[in-house]
Design an enzyme around this catalytic site. Structure first.
Site, PDB file in Angstrom:
ATOM      1  N   ARG A   1    -155.170 -67.638  -1.953  1.00 35.33           N
ATOM      2  CA  ARG A   1    -154.532 -68.191  -3.212  1.00 35.33           C
ATOM      3  C   ARG A   1    -153.178 -68.878  -2.665  1.00 35.33           C
ATOM      4  NH1 ARG A   1    -150.958 -65.428  -5.944  1.00 35.33           N
ATOM      5  NH2 ARG A   1    -151.951 -63.155  -5.737  1.00 35.33           N
TER       6      ARG A   1
ATOM      7  N   TYR B   1    -157.335 -90.863 -17.761  1.00 33.37           N
ATOM      8  CA  TYR B   1    -158.279 -89.999 -17.778  1.00 33.37           C
ATOM      9  C   TYR B   1    -158.500 -89.191 -18.837  1.00 33.37           C
ATOM     10  CZ  TYR B   1    -161.605 -86.324 -16.073  1.00 33.37           C
ATOM     11  OH  TYR B   1    -162.265 -85.117 -15.925  1.00 33.37           O
TER      12      TYR B   1
ATOM     13  N   ASP C   1    -151.931 -90.935 -10.526  1.00 32.87           N
ATOM     14  CA  ASP C   1    -153.488 -90.367  -9.945  1.00 32.87           C
ATOM     15  C   ASP C   1    -154.228 -91.448  -9.416  1.00 32.87           C
ATOM     16  OD1 ASP C   1    -155.986 -89.958  -9.982  1.00 32.87           O
ATOM     17  OD2 ASP C   1    -155.880 -88.712 -12.111  1.00 32.87           O
TER      18      ASP C   1
ATOM     19  N   LYS D   1    -164.140 -86.594  -6.370  1.00 33.16           N
ATOM     20  CA  LYS D   1    -164.735 -88.042  -6.596  1.00 33.16           C
ATOM     21  C   LYS D   1    -164.741 -88.446  -5.145  1.00 33.16           C
ATOM     22  CE  LYS D   1    -164.184 -86.796 -10.809  1.00 33.16           C
ATOM     23  NZ  LYS D   1    -162.960 -87.164 -11.746  1.00 33.16           N
TER      24      LYS D   1
HETATM   25  C1  LIG Z   1    -162.233 -86.526 -12.482  1.00 35.57           C
HETATM   26  C2  LIG Z   1    -160.810 -86.932 -12.865  1.00 35.57           C
HETATM   27  C3  LIG Z   1    -159.922 -86.114 -12.840  1.00 35.57           C
HETATM   28  C4  LIG Z   1    -160.077 -84.567 -13.092  1.00 35.57           C
HETATM   29  O1  LIG Z   1    -160.537 -83.934 -11.728  1.00 35.57           O
HETATM   30  P1  LIG Z   1    -161.534 -82.631 -11.624  1.00 35.57           P
HETATM   31  O2  LIG Z   1    -161.549 -82.459 -10.299  1.00 35.57           O
HETATM   32  O3  LIG Z   1    -162.625 -83.037 -12.405  1.00 35.57           O
HETATM   33  O4  LIG Z   1    -160.534 -81.561 -12.114  1.00 35.57           O
HETATM   34  C5  LIG Z   1    -158.353 -86.759 -12.706  1.00 35.57           C
HETATM   35  N1  LIG Z   1    -157.973 -87.830 -12.547  1.00 35.57           N
HETATM   36  C6  LIG Z   1    -158.994 -88.696 -12.772  1.00 35.57           C
HETATM   37  C7  LIG Z   1    -158.730 -90.187 -12.458  1.00 35.57           C
HETATM   38  C8  LIG Z   1    -160.579 -88.456 -12.401  1.00 35.57           C
HETATM   39  O5  LIG Z   1    -161.305 -89.274 -12.338  1.00 35.57           O
END
Ligand SMILES: *Cc1c(COP(=O)(O)O)cnc(C)c1O
Length: 385
Positions: free
Chosen positions: A51, A105, A177, A202
């Site tokens: 953790r 997102y 992001d 992703k």
């Molecule tokens: C999928 C996604 C998230 C969230 O990510 P998780 O791994 O599903 O929690 C945040 N920002 C973007 C741009 C995403 O495509």
């Protein structure tokens, strides 16, 4: 190996950074399936515990990602949303203002319009592209400005340099992001962002079999996020860390193919009569194409499109495609298609969705690494049906 990692290309660093020392000569780092570690007391400042985010499989991914993004430090988390919430709750307190790009997102948008305001954080969506107008939106308690390198699902590219400069002029932490671009195509810290966040679910992992997240930036800010990680507990499991590290070794190979195939497919789609709109920053018709060209090394694997026939035609297309899987999420080796109004942005108020330009007929494609000609042929037969 420090010398090699400084001088070599991202492909080489993605394979080698963080891999040493090798345990018992093992070429691949094993999974350290241990929740806690022997603690020798005085000489170690902190016990090791999953953790706390200070165990070997976590540390390897962190070193690799910090190196690829050009950041001092990184922290991995159990999901992209855990990275976003843990980071922001380390920077914001009740009554603070968070300024954000409006098109985000879906999960982030929901966080910004429900949980954060409920905690007393004032979330303000930036209007337009003019920093002089953004100044009028500051309420004196602003701490953070939040953007995405390529917005989902319309693939907009905001004036990211202006956002970073605005943040610095007003003493705000600039958070981005960078999921859609990946460090292979764009390194936000180089244009002045303080923290770069990823849904590692992703492209970083790239194989649709892990949920993970990360944040990269200067050590003092990552340390703040880590303090929150220990309290909130959204830490990455070692097995997921092992898989993520394995995926990241081929990031360069995969991104090169995603970039090439998506550009070819976007050009093909743009030339078809059945298609009324193609959103892809690599197309000269994209409103921010010149900006994307100067900021990015590639335009990524995400395309969205609208058909002349609207929602019914979109559903027919998705039905007829044989290679892409109809599924949410993105960034894996297999192509995926979705209708954002029914998936990623289903939680958004329909009125708000329309205002942002996310129509019911919009189709989003995550272009995988299948042969480009197979993908084009599949879209061709599906459009003709
Ligand atoms: C999928 C996604 C998230 C969230 O990510 P998780 O791994 O599903 O929690 C945040 N920002 C973007 C741009 C995403 O495509």
């Amino acid at each position: 190996m420090a010398g090699r990692s400084r001088s070599s290309s991202p492909d080489t660093r993605a394979v080698h950074t963080g891999e040493e020392p090798r345990v018992d000569g093992s070429v691949v780092q094993p999974i350290f399936q241990s929740a806690m570690y022997e603690y020798s007391g005085a000489e170690e400042s902190e016990p090791r515990y999953i953790r706390y985010g200070n165990t070997p499989n976590q540390a390897t991914v962190e070193k690799k990602l910090a190196d690829l993004e050009g950041g001092e430090a990184a922290m991995v988390t159990a999901s992209g949303m855990a990275a976003i919430t843990t980071t922001l709750l380390g920077l914001l307190s009740p009554e603070d203002q968070l300024l954000a790009q409006p098109s985000l997102y879906g999960g982030t948008h929901e966080l910004f319009t429900s949980a954060l305001p409920e905690m007393g954080i004032d979330v303000t969506f930036l209007e337009g592209e003019d920093p002089r107008h953004w100044e009028t939106q500051l309420d004196g308690t602003a701490r953070v400005v939040y953007a995405e390198s390529i917005s989902n699902p319309l693939m907009e590219v905001a004036d990211l340099e202006a956002v970073a400069e605005f943040a610095h002029d007003h003493d705000l932490v600039a958070v981005i992001d960078n999921t859609f671009a990946t460090p292979f195509n764009f390194r936000p810290l180089e244009v002045g962002f303080d923290l770069s966040i990823h849904s590692a679910t992703k492209y970083l992992n790239g194989h649709s079999d892990v949920v993970a997240g990360a944040v990269v930036g200067p050590a003092y800010l990552v340390r703040r996020a880590r303090g929150r990680l220990k309290q909130f507990g959204g830490s990455l499991d070692p097995h997921a860390g092992f898989l993520l590290n394995r995926g990241m070794k081929t990031l360069g190979l995969r991104m090169r193919r995603h970039n090439e195939s998506a550009l070819t497919l976007a050009r093909f789609l743009e030339g078809r009569d059945e298609v009324s709109e193609v959103n892809y920053p690599g197309l000269p018709t994209h409103p921010a194409h010149e900006r994307a060209r100067s900021l990015f090394d590639g335009y990524g694997g995400m395309i969205s499109l609208e058909l002349e026939g609207g929602r019914a035609a979109a559903e027919r297309l998705m039905d007829r495609l044989t290679i892409p899987v109809v599924a949410p999420s993105l960034g894996g080796v297999e192509s995926l298609v979705t209708r954002p109004a029914a998936t990623s942005h289903a939680g958004m108020d329909p009125e708000e969705r329309r205002r942002l330009g996310i129509t019911d007929g919009l189709v989003r494609v995550s272009v995988g690494v299948e042969a480009t000609e197979d993908l084009v042929a599949d879209f061709e037969q599906a459009l003709e049906g």
